[in-house]
Design a protein around this motif. Structure first.
Motif, short mmCIF file in Angstrom:
data_model
loop_
_atom_site.label_atom_id
_atom_site.label_comp_id
_atom_site.label_asym_id
_atom_site.label_seq_id
_atom_site.Cartn_x
_atom_site.Cartn_y
_atom_site.Cartn_z
N ALA A 8 0.97 -1.16 -0.05
CA ALA A 8 0.09 0.13 -0.16
C ALA A 8 0.83 1.12 0.19
O ALA A 8 1.94 1.32 0.93
CB ALA A 8 -0.85 -0.30 1.12
N LEU A 9 0.28 2.24 -0.97
CA LEU A 9 1.33 3.44 -0.82
C LEU A 9 0.37 4.09 0.37
O LEU A 9 -0.87 4.40 0.14
CB LEU A 9 1.01 4.16 -2.17
N ASN A 10 0.79 4.50 1.42
CA ASN A 10 0.24 4.87 2.64
C ASN A 10 0.23 6.44 2.50
O ASN A 10 -0.73 7.06 2.84
CB ASN A 10 1.08 4.47 3.81
N SER A 11 1.19 7.19 2.06
CA SER A 11 1.24 8.58 2.16
C SER A 11 2.42 9.18 1.12
O SER A 11 3.39 8.47 0.98
CB SER A 11 1.26 9.30 3.52
N GLY A 68 1.57 12.58 -9.92
CA GLY A 68 0.28 12.21 -10.40
C GLY A 68 -0.08 10.61 -10.28
O GLY A 68 -1.41 10.58 -9.69
N ARG A 69 0.97 9.86 -10.23
CA ARG A 69 0.43 8.41 -10.00
C ARG A 69 1.70 7.55 -9.97
O ARG A 69 2.89 8.24 -10.48
CB ARG A 69 -0.46 8.14 -11.58
N VAL A 70 1.72 6.49 -9.20
CA VAL A 70 3.09 5.55 -9.14
C VAL A 70 2.27 4.04 -9.38
O VAL A 70 1.27 3.76 -8.99
CB VAL A 70 3.36 5.49 -7.61
N ASP A 127 -3.58 10.34 -1.75
CA ASP A 127 -4.46 10.87 -2.61
C ASP A 127 -3.98 10.75 -4.13
O ASP A 127 -4.62 11.58 -4.96
CB ASP A 127 -4.26 12.53 -2.32
N ILE A 128 -3.27 9.88 -4.32
CA ILE A 128 -2.81 9.56 -5.87
C ILE A 128 -2.93 8.32 -6.30
O ILE A 128 -3.16 7.43 -5.16
CB ILE A 128 -1.49 9.98 -5.87
N ALA A 129 -3.14 8.00 -7.38
CA ALA A 129 -3.32 6.49 -8.14
C ALA A 129 -2.12 5.77 -7.77
O ALA A 129 -1.08 6.37 -7.89
CB ALA A 129 -3.67 6.53 -9.43
N PHE A 130 -2.26 4.46 -7.37
CA PHE A 130 -1.27 3.39 -7.04
C PHE A 130 -1.53 2.10 -7.35
O PHE A 130 -2.82 1.50 -6.98
CB PHE A 130 -0.63 3.60 -5.91
N GLY A 131 -1.03 1.62 -8.14
CA GLY A 131 -1.26 0.11 -8.64
C GLY A 131 -0.47 -0.50 -9.59
O GLY A 131 0.61 -0.38 -9.79
#
Length: 175
Positions: A66-69, A139-141, A170-174
């Motif tokens: 999980a991208l926590n912060s 913007g996204r990771v 607050d950003i997309a991560f997947g």
């Protein structure tokens, strides 16, 4: 002489109550019912003992990330991750390649991070600073690849297949 409806209804209910014990008594099991039950019971015990049985969701290897912060850290942006190893074995070294996209959608950076040793069943927090990168420009990771997953019989491909990713930021991560 005609009786009111409620009286007639009560008389019918009283008459039917004599048959009620027979209507609600449990029926004896038929031979066919017993045979079906025994067959399904045998199949269940055979499946449980078979090594070819499909593992349950709880038994499947999992690697949750999980991208926590994201938080400013000087002129850098600090990414905080929470990772949990449920792979069934200790991971001696986990290496991930992450693609960082700018707020405009373009690829900004392609980076490799080492998450180090992850004990089986343990949750761990790891932080990485992206030098000279303001958080608001991310913007996204994306997890681009698992480059290392060492330990026991583990392979990078096995860890990639078991990997799940979510964002608590607050950003997309997947994947």
């Amino acid at each position: 002489m005609s009786f009111p409806f409620s009286v007639r209804l009560a008389a019918v209910c009283l008459a039917l109550s004599a048959f009620a014990p027979a209507l609600i008594a449990p029926r004896p099991a038929l031979a066919q019912d017993t045979q079906v039950t025994a067959t399904s019971s045998d199949a269940t015990s055979t499946d449980a003992a078979s090594s070819d049985a499909v593992p349950s969701e709880a038994a499947r290897p999992a690697l949750a990330l999980a991208l926590n912060s994201l938080a400013p850290s000087g002129e850098a942006c600090r990414l905080s991750f929470v990772v949990r190893n449920d792979m069934g074995a200790e991971i001696e070294d986990l290496g991930l390649e992450l693609a960082v996209f700018g707020s405009d959608g373009g690829l900004s950076q392609l980076l490799r991070f080492s998450f180090g040793m992850l004990l089986e069943g343990k949750t761990r927090v790891k932080q990485f600073d992206l030098a000279e990168t303001p958080c608001e420009e991310i913007g996204r990771v994306l997890v681009n690849d698992v480059v290392r997953c060492e330990g026991g019989e583990l392979t990078a491909l096995a860890c990639l297949r078991a990997l799940s990713a979510r964002s608590d930021a607050d950003i997309a991560f997947g994947l």
